[in-house]
Design a protein around this motif. Sequence first.
Motif, short mmCIF file in Angstrom:
data_model
loop_
_atom_site.label_atom_id
_atom_site.label_comp_id
_atom_site.label_asym_id
_atom_site.label_seq_id
_atom_site.Cartn_x
_atom_site.Cartn_y
_atom_site.Cartn_z
N ARG A 9 0.83 -1.21 0.00
CA ARG A 9 0.00 0.00 0.00
C ARG A 9 0.87 1.26 0.00
O ARG A 9 0.61 2.20 -0.77
CB ARG A 9 -0.90 -0.01 1.24
CG ARG A 9 -1.79 1.23 1.37
CD ARG A 9 -2.27 1.38 2.81
NE ARG A 9 -1.14 1.39 3.73
CZ ARG A 9 -1.20 0.95 4.98
NH1 ARG A 9 -2.30 0.46 5.46
NH2 ARG A 9 -0.12 1.02 5.75
N SER A 10 1.89 1.30 0.83
CA SER A 10 2.75 2.48 0.91
C SER A 10 3.55 2.67 -0.37
O SER A 10 3.75 3.81 -0.83
CB SER A 10 3.71 2.35 2.11
OG SER A 10 2.97 2.31 3.32
N LEU A 34 1.24 4.17 -2.93
CA LEU A 34 1.04 5.61 -2.65
C LEU A 34 2.25 6.41 -3.14
O LEU A 34 2.10 7.46 -3.77
CB LEU A 34 0.83 5.83 -1.16
CG LEU A 34 -0.55 5.54 -0.58
CD1 LEU A 34 -0.50 5.50 0.94
CD2 LEU A 34 -1.57 6.59 -1.04
N TYR A 39 2.09 7.86 3.15
CA TYR A 39 1.07 7.20 3.98
C TYR A 39 0.81 8.00 5.25
O TYR A 39 1.73 8.51 5.88
CB TYR A 39 1.52 5.80 4.35
CG TYR A 39 0.64 5.14 5.39
CD1 TYR A 39 -0.62 4.66 5.06
CD2 TYR A 39 1.06 5.04 6.72
CE1 TYR A 39 -1.44 4.08 6.01
CE2 TYR A 39 0.25 4.44 7.68
CZ TYR A 39 -1.00 3.97 7.32
OH TYR A 39 -1.80 3.40 8.26
N PHE A 43 -4.87 5.00 -2.35
CA PHE A 43 -4.72 4.30 -1.07
C PHE A 43 -5.36 2.92 -1.12
O PHE A 43 -4.75 1.91 -0.74
CB PHE A 43 -5.38 5.16 0.02
CG PHE A 43 -5.10 4.71 1.43
CD1 PHE A 43 -4.07 5.28 2.16
CD2 PHE A 43 -5.87 3.73 2.04
CE1 PHE A 43 -3.80 4.87 3.46
CE2 PHE A 43 -5.62 3.32 3.34
CZ PHE A 43 -4.57 3.90 4.06
N TYR A 82 -6.45 10.61 -3.41
CA TYR A 82 -5.74 9.93 -2.33
C TYR A 82 -6.46 8.63 -1.93
O TYR A 82 -5.83 7.57 -1.78
CB TYR A 82 -5.60 10.84 -1.11
CG TYR A 82 -4.71 10.26 -0.03
CD1 TYR A 82 -3.32 10.38 -0.12
CD2 TYR A 82 -5.23 9.57 1.05
CE1 TYR A 82 -2.48 9.84 0.84
CE2 TYR A 82 -4.41 9.02 2.02
CZ TYR A 82 -3.03 9.16 1.92
OH TYR A 82 -2.21 8.62 2.88
#
Length: 505
Positions: A170-171, A174, A181, A231, A227
């Motif tokens: 996930r990070s 992003l 994050y 995300f 975002y």
Amino acid sequence: MFKGHPKGLIPAALANMGERFGFYTMMAILVLFLQAKFGLDGTAAGWIYATFYSSIYFLAILGGVIADKTKNYKGTILAGLLMMAFGYVLLAIPTPTPVPNLTLYLVATCVALAVIAFGNGLFKGNLQALVGQMYDDPKYDKVRDSGFSLFYMFINIGGIFAPMIAPSIRSWWLARSGFEYNANLPELCHQHLGGTLTEKAAERFHEIANQVSASPITDYTAFCNDYLNVFNEGFHYAFAVAIVAMLISLVIYLKNKANFPDPAKKAAEAKANNTTVTQMDVKEVKQRIYALLAVFGVVIFFWFSFHQNGLTLTMFARDYTVLNIGGFSFDPEIFQMANPFFVVFLTPVVVGIFGWLRNRGIEPSTPKKIAIGMFIAALAYVLMTFGSLNVPLFSEVTEMGGLPEADKVTPFLLVGAYFILTVAELFISPLGISFVSKVAPPQYQGLMQGLWLGATGAGNQLLVFGAMLYVGVPIWLTWTVFIGACAISMIIMLVMVKWLERVSE
């Protein structure tokens, strides 16, 4: 370590390890995904989390019945692996955020979770029954407890790394889109889009948004849409890791399937040789089932307390725990790796202690070990209670848009609690599975393992009350409820110890 144990233990443990890696990858992020994807509050996300977590174990009862009736434990386990893989595929398909139709997409997510739950019900209890059948050979009976402890340790090897993988993906996703994050930002974005930000929370939102964005923000609504979408795309791709883990587990299982016990083959051979399988006396069958049902009823309250790791304890990590240490930022999910880490490294210690006691003829019985585990679990929440005495209400934290780092608690509070809970778990979970495999009448092995998991499911359904307490009462008071649940379980277990020891002789 595996000396003196059946040869089938290692491949069964490895197959389970792969499946658990995928499962824990998903569970590490599930609540945070539900909140970030759909803008759900803690209680609503808690209901879905608790219902899913409980259904996994309740459906193990159905899986046990299917395997017992058909005597086809291996085929039932294989069907479960395939169903779980398909469910993870459904979760991994990226969908837009904010969702165009909340009801449709939320229902689709719940359907995927239901497929995973049913597959898990076919798989989990029956694999445990298969391991138990390996120890029905008299030469392995004395090492049954340690065998299940080793089996349980392998489950958690996969669980060590799973909580790190999903947040990392996930990070990374992003970062490649020009964002950083922040654990509180998805909730603030949903509040901005819904027009529910307070003045103080709005200031906090603007501050965080400009910190995480590589580009200047001119339109905060557009920023929120971008975002949230990026995300949650990261979350969807993280679910794909579970698919890979399931495929590895499937390969291991298929390669070793022929070497696992086969009750149907054993019964057919007995019939062909004109021999009869000894049937247990009806009275003894009833006594054993009553004893198992009593234990199942007690451990419900332990699981209600223990499985807060993916719910209120993860929320506490996000809302109240320092996540920036020495210039490094940590994800709230990272604390979930503490439990499997401690399981792996403490299992040899606990097994060694039990072996030392057994060699001296003073090893506690399995029911006594379970009672001791209940007491130890209560101590973990005693620690959490004292560590949370000075933190504000969750409603106050929400109003201010997040607690300042200076007012948060040390991460060692959660690490210490997870350490204590893990010790308790090693006294209860693997030994409980071992107890069921020993006491269950042969014709009901799958069903009894399913009911053990069903008791876990009942405890998991109660998890939602933890989420409700978390958002409605002082945090320290939330933890005291779990102290009470564990203490009551311990007392009831101690009252039943002598009876349970007689039944399991």
